[in-house]
Design a protein around this motif. Structure first.
Motif, PDB file in Angstrom:
ATOM      1  N   VAL A 137      13.248  -7.411 -42.135  1.00  0.00           N
ATOM      2  CA  VAL A 137      13.799  -6.128 -41.695  1.00  0.00           C
ATOM      3  C   VAL A 137      15.309  -6.289 -41.592  1.00  0.00           C
ATOM      4  CG1 VAL A 137      13.690  -4.324 -39.946  1.00  0.00           C
ATOM      5  CG2 VAL A 137      11.688  -5.787 -40.356  1.00  0.00           C
ATOM      6  N   PRO A 138      16.095  -5.453 -42.264  1.00  0.00           N
ATOM      7  CA  PRO A 138      17.553  -5.596 -42.205  1.00  0.00           C
ATOM      8  C   PRO A 138      18.079  -5.295 -40.812  1.00  0.00           C
ATOM      9  CG  PRO A 138      16.949  -3.558 -43.323  1.00  0.00           C
ATOM     10  CD  PRO A 138      15.679  -4.327 -43.111  1.00  0.00           C
ATOM     11  N   PRO A 139      19.297  -5.743 -40.489  1.00  0.00           N
ATOM     12  CA  PRO A 139      19.847  -5.482 -39.153  1.00  0.00           C
ATOM     13  C   PRO A 139      19.920  -3.993 -38.866  1.00  0.00           C
ATOM     14  CG  PRO A 139      21.510  -6.422 -40.644  1.00  0.00           C
ATOM     15  CD  PRO A 139      20.209  -6.532 -41.328  1.00  0.00           C
ATOM     16  N   GLY A 140      19.405  -3.616 -37.700  1.00  0.00           N
ATOM     17  CA  GLY A 140      19.381  -2.211 -37.324  1.00  0.00           C
ATOM     18  C   GLY A 140      18.266  -1.432 -37.971  1.00  0.00           C
ATOM     19  N   GLY A 141      17.439  -2.107 -38.780  1.00  0.00           N
ATOM     20  CA  GLY A 141      16.407  -1.412 -39.543  1.00  0.00           C
ATOM     21  C   GLY A 141      15.096  -1.261 -38.799  1.00  0.00           C
ATOM     22  N   VAL A 142      14.252  -0.348 -39.315  1.00  0.00           N
ATOM     23  CA  VAL A 142      12.912  -0.106 -38.785  1.00  0.00           C
ATOM     24  C   VAL A 142      11.938  -0.183 -39.954  1.00  0.00           C
ATOM     25  CG1 VAL A 142      11.379   1.512 -37.596  1.00  0.00           C
ATOM     26  CG2 VAL A 142      13.814   1.405 -36.979  1.00  0.00           C
ATOM     27  N   ARG A 143      10.911  -0.999 -39.831  1.00  0.00           N
ATOM     28  CA  ARG A 143       9.892  -1.147 -40.877  1.00  0.00           C
ATOM     29  C   ARG A 143       8.581  -0.556 -40.383  1.00  0.00           C
ATOM     30  NH1 ARG A 143       8.529  -5.477 -44.145  1.00  0.00           N
ATOM     31  NH2 ARG A 143      10.720  -5.462 -44.747  1.00  0.00           N
ATOM     32  N   PHE A 144       8.003   0.354 -41.168  1.00  0.00           N
ATOM     33  CA  PHE A 144       6.677   0.903 -40.843  1.00  0.00           C
ATOM     34  C   PHE A 144       5.628   0.154 -41.647  1.00  0.00           C
ATOM     35  CE2 PHE A 144       3.120   3.663 -41.992  1.00  0.00           C
ATOM     36  CZ  PHE A 144       2.644   3.984 -40.727  1.00  0.00           C
ATOM     37  N   GLU A 145       4.574  -0.249 -40.973  1.00  0.00           N
ATOM     38  CA  GLU A 145       3.452  -0.897 -41.634  1.00  0.00           C
ATOM     39  C   GLU A 145       2.173  -0.164 -41.229  1.00  0.00           C
ATOM     40  OE1 GLU A 145       3.348  -3.096 -43.878  1.00  0.00           O
ATOM     41  OE2 GLU A 145       5.362  -3.981 -43.842  1.00  0.00           O
ATOM     42  N   PRO A 146       1.406   0.352 -42.213  1.00  0.00           N
ATOM     43  CA  PRO A 146       0.171   1.076 -41.881  1.00  0.00           C
ATOM     44  C   PRO A 146      -0.928   0.125 -41.392  1.00  0.00           C
ATOM     45  CG  PRO A 146       0.419   0.872 -44.272  1.00  0.00           C
ATOM     46  CD  PRO A 146       1.671   0.341 -43.669  1.00  0.00           C
ATOM     47  N   PHE A 147      -1.459   0.414 -40.232  1.00  0.00           N
ATOM     48  CA  PHE A 147      -2.589  -0.312 -39.668  1.00  0.00           C
ATOM     49  C   PHE A 147      -3.444   0.691 -38.897  1.00  0.00           C
ATOM     50  CE2 PHE A 147       0.157  -4.104 -40.028  1.00  0.00           C
ATOM     51  CZ  PHE A 147      -0.763  -5.063 -40.444  1.00  0.00           C
ATOM     52  N   GLU A 148      -4.713   0.373 -38.735  1.00  0.00           N
ATOM     53  CA  GLU A 148      -5.588   1.204 -37.917  1.00  0.00           C
ATOM     54  C   GLU A 148      -5.501   0.716 -36.473  1.00  0.00           C
ATOM     55  OE1 GLU A 148      -9.506   1.432 -39.526  1.00  0.00           O
ATOM     56  OE2 GLU A 148      -8.792   1.784 -41.566  1.00  0.00           O
ATOM     57  N   VAL A 149      -4.386   1.066 -35.841  1.00  0.00           N
ATOM     58  CA  VAL A 149      -4.167   0.637 -34.467  1.00  0.00           C
ATOM     59  C   VAL A 149      -5.189   1.326 -33.563  1.00  0.00           C
ATOM     60  CG1 VAL A 149      -2.504   0.479 -32.583  1.00  0.00           C
ATOM     61  CG2 VAL A 149      -1.721   0.375 -34.963  1.00  0.00           C
ATOM     62  N   GLY A 150      -5.756   0.587 -32.656  1.00  0.00           N
ATOM     63  CA  GLY A 150      -6.816   1.094 -31.799  1.00  0.00           C
ATOM     64  C   GLY A 150      -8.114   0.430 -32.181  1.00  0.00           C
ATOM     65  N   GLU A 151      -8.463   0.571 -33.450  1.00  0.00           N
ATOM     66  CA  GLU A 151      -9.614  -0.171 -33.954  1.00  0.00           C
ATOM     67  C   GLU A 151      -9.276  -1.653 -34.035  1.00  0.00           C
ATOM     68  OE1 GLU A 151     -12.455  -0.441 -37.951  1.00  0.00           O
ATOM     69  OE2 GLU A 151     -11.100   1.273 -37.655  1.00  0.00           O
ATOM     70  N   PHE A 152      -7.997  -1.924 -34.379  1.00  0.00           N
ATOM     71  CA  PHE A 152      -7.517  -3.290 -34.451  1.00  0.00           C
ATOM     72  C   PHE A 152      -6.309  -3.466 -33.544  1.00  0.00           C
ATOM     73  CE2 PHE A 152      -9.405  -2.487 -38.630  1.00  0.00           C
ATOM     74  CZ  PHE A 152     -10.276  -3.562 -38.744  1.00  0.00           C
ATOM     75  N   GLU A 153      -6.139  -4.685 -33.036  1.00  0.00           N
ATOM     76  CA  GLU A 153      -4.899  -5.069 -32.375  1.00  0.00           C
ATOM     77  C   GLU A 153      -3.970  -5.596 -33.459  1.00  0.00           C
ATOM     78  OE1 GLU A 153      -3.803  -7.526 -28.340  1.00  0.00           O
ATOM     79  OE2 GLU A 153      -5.203  -8.446 -29.746  1.00  0.00           O
ATOM     80  N   VAL A 154      -2.688  -5.239 -33.380  1.00  0.00           N
ATOM     81  CA  VAL A 154      -1.721  -5.659 -34.397  1.00  0.00           C
ATOM     82  C   VAL A 154      -0.698  -6.562 -33.724  1.00  0.00           C
ATOM     83  CG1 VAL A 154      -0.033  -4.914 -36.104  1.00  0.00           C
ATOM     84  CG2 VAL A 154      -2.076  -3.532 -35.692  1.00  0.00           C
ATOM     85  N   CYS A 155      -0.444  -7.713 -34.331  1.00  0.00           N
ATOM     86  CA  CYS A 155       0.402  -8.727 -33.699  1.00  0.00           C
ATOM     87  C   CYS A 155       1.461  -9.250 -34.665  1.00  0.00           C
ATOM     88  CB  CYS A 155      -0.440  -9.907 -33.226  1.00  0.00           C
ATOM     89  SG  CYS A 155      -1.792  -9.473 -32.096  1.00  0.00           S
ATOM     90  N   VAL A 156       2.588  -9.663 -34.082  1.00  0.00           N
ATOM     91  CA  VAL A 156       3.596 -10.423 -34.803  1.00  0.00           C
ATOM     92  C   VAL A 156       3.272 -11.894 -34.598  1.00  0.00           C
ATOM     93  CG1 VAL A 156       6.034 -11.030 -34.955  1.00  0.00           C
ATOM     94  CG2 VAL A 156       5.369  -8.658 -34.547  1.00  0.00           C
ATOM     95  N   ARG A 157       3.192 -12.638 -35.701  1.00  0.00           N
ATOM     96  CA  ARG A 157       2.838 -14.052 -35.625  1.00  0.00           C
ATOM     97  C   ARG A 157       3.918 -14.892 -36.314  1.00  0.00           C
ATOM     98  NH1 ARG A 157      -2.922 -15.711 -37.094  1.00  0.00           N
ATOM     99  NH2 ARG A 157      -2.670 -17.017 -35.244  1.00  0.00           N
ATOM    100  N   TYR A 158       3.963 -16.146 -35.914  1.00  0.00           N
ATOM    101  CA  TYR A 158       5.060 -17.012 -36.358  1.00  0.00           C
ATOM    102  C   TYR A 158       4.566 -18.440 -36.527  1.00  0.00           C
ATOM    103  CZ  TYR A 158       9.309 -19.839 -35.882  1.00  0.00           C
ATOM    104  OH  TYR A 158      10.301 -20.759 -36.068  1.00  0.00           O
ATOM    105  N   ARG A 159       5.048 -19.099 -37.583  1.00  0.00           N
ATOM    106  CA  ARG A 159       4.803 -20.521 -37.775  1.00  0.00           C
ATOM    107  C   ARG A 159       6.147 -21.199 -37.994  1.00  0.00           C
ATOM    108  NH1 ARG A 159       0.906 -20.425 -41.393  1.00  0.00           N
ATOM    109  NH2 ARG A 159      -0.846 -21.190 -40.157  1.00  0.00           N
ATOM    110  N   PRO A 160       6.508 -22.223 -37.211  1.00  0.00           N
ATOM    111  CA  PRO A 160       7.856 -22.800 -37.279  1.00  0.00           C
ATOM    112  C   PRO A 160       8.196 -23.425 -38.624  1.00  0.00           C
ATOM    113  CG  PRO A 160       6.427 -24.108 -35.853  1.00  0.00           C
ATOM    114  CD  PRO A 160       5.703 -22.833 -36.139  1.00  0.00           C
ATOM    115  N   VAL A 161       7.198 -23.938 -39.336  1.00  0.00           N
ATOM    116  CA  VAL A 161       7.405 -24.435 -40.694  1.00  0.00           C
ATOM    117  C   VAL A 161       6.338 -23.798 -41.572  1.00  0.00           C
ATOM    118  CG1 VAL A 161       7.549 -26.444 -42.211  1.00  0.00           C
ATOM    119  CG2 VAL A 161       8.305 -26.628 -39.827  1.00  0.00           C
ATOM    120  N   ALA A 162       6.766 -23.161 -42.647  1.00  0.00           N
ATOM    121  CA  ALA A 162       5.841 -22.445 -43.512  1.00  0.00           C
ATOM    122  C   ALA A 162       4.737 -23.369 -44.017  1.00  0.00           C
ATOM    123  CB  ALA A 162       6.592 -21.844 -44.694  1.00  0.00           C
ATOM    124  N   ALA A 163       3.515 -22.832 -44.084  1.00  0.00           N
ATOM    125  CA  ALA A 163       2.374 -23.642 -44.495  1.00  0.00           C
ATOM    126  C   ALA A 163       2.571 -24.207 -45.899  1.00  0.00           C
ATOM    127  CB  ALA A 163       1.090 -22.804 -44.429  1.00  0.00           C
TER     128      ALA A 163
END
Length: 329
Positions: A283-309
């Motif tokens: 997401v660029p600085p100051g930007g907003v990204r929309f991602e379609p999900f069925e929120v409510g039926e699913f919980e939506v989370c931001v996840r992170y891995r310190p070193v890419a798999a």
């Protein structure tokens, strides 16, 4: 990779002067114990000890016939107190082109003269340009990093926020010094800045909590970048940041990546040494990204891995478990 060497204004002089910054380089912790302890635990203190760096350096040497692109920044002495507090200027805000004066005073945000060394107000120390000098890099596609450029064009920069306000803030909402604030004679040598240098490799949840807002929107979620640069930025291929849904049965595997994708001849690759293209997916600085999900039926989370798999697997290293940063609803 083009990285300029550290330039010393006065060269290697036999007499640095008893009140110069270099004359006391090994005694900083005697008066600045807290700052020294924070620095000692930071990535700056050990730029060559990461298993990822060690493996990448060996890989670069095998592919390129030299590890010099890595060594110029990572294998000289660690970023010490003198590296920053002797900084007088830079040749450019990129590629490590720092100009240091070891014969001069200790430069800092205070401008006081208390203590065994001479002190002076150092404008560069409170400027994002100091950080950009080393963290803005023109190099191989995988190592081409421009967080300073992104910051300079960001709403954060327009609002007067600097790199130091997030990466050296001891806690959210606490300002780091910007100008002269003298310490009374005999007073304690203190710093309102965290010399642990908060970053995604060690302090991901804290930093992402400051820089990313995740909120429910109609038909999905919105990711709002509150950071002063792209999210993520700066060698973002080395880590993984994504949005994923889960239900009572667990993670669904529906991932929307935010970290950069490396490509070679148009094909995704884990290898930053042989990649010829880096695709920004954040997401660029100051930007907003929309991602379609069925929120409510699913919980939506931001996840992170310190070193890419993929990077870990490619280098023969263990794959780290991901960390869940935050979820909605």
């Amino acid at each position: 990779m083009r990285v300029a060497a550290l330039v010393l204004l006065a060269g290697c002089l036999p007499d640095l002067g008893e009140r110069s910054v270099a004359a006391h380089a090994d005694r900083c912790a005697e008066c600045h114990a807290d700052a020294a302890a924070e620095w000692e635990a930071s990535r700056h203190a050990r730029p060559a000890e990461s298993p990822v760096f060690t493996a990448l350096r060996a890989h670069a040497a095998a592919e390129l016939g030299t590890a010099a692109p890595c060594d110029r920044c990572h294998l000289p002495d660690a970023v010490t107190c003198v590296t920053c507090h002797a900084a007088a200027a830079n040749q450019e805000t990129a590629n490590g082109a720092l100009i240091a004066d070891p014969t001069g005073p200790v430069r800092g945000p205070w401008g006081d003269t208390v203590g065994p060394h001479a002190s002076a107000l150092g404008a560069l120390l409170t400027d994002s340009a100091l950080c950009g000098t080393c963290h803005e890099v023109d190099g191989l596609a995988g190592f081409d990093e421009h967080p300073y450029t992104a910051w300079a064009e960001s709403p954060a920069a327009a609002d007067g926020l600097r790199c130091q306000d997030c990466h050296m803030s001891p806690e959210p909402g606490v300002d780091v010094p910007r100008d002269v604030a003298p310490v009374a004679e005999g007073g304690e040598a203190r710093s309102r800045s965290s010399h642990a240098f908060v970053g995604l490799q060690a302090d991901a949840v804290d930093l992402l909590s400051r820089g990313l807002e995740l909120r429910v929107a109609e038909g999905g979620v919105e990711l709002v970048n509150l950071a002063g640069h792209g999210l993520p930025d700066g060698a973002s291929f080395t880590r993984e940041l994504w949005v994923e849904s889960r239900d009572a049965a667990g993670w669904t595997g529906d991932r929307r990546p935010l970290h950069a994708e490396l490509r070679r001849a148009g094909v995704p690759t884990w290898d930053p040494v042989t990649a010829d293209e880096t695709v920004f997916r954040g997401v660029p600085p100051g930007g907003v990204r929309f991602e379609p999900f069925e929120v409510g039926e699913f919980e939506v989370c931001v996840r992170y891995r310190p070193v890419a798999a993929g990077l870990s697997e490619g280098l023969g290293l263990p794959v780290a478990e991901p960390v869940t940063v935050r979820c909605v609803p």
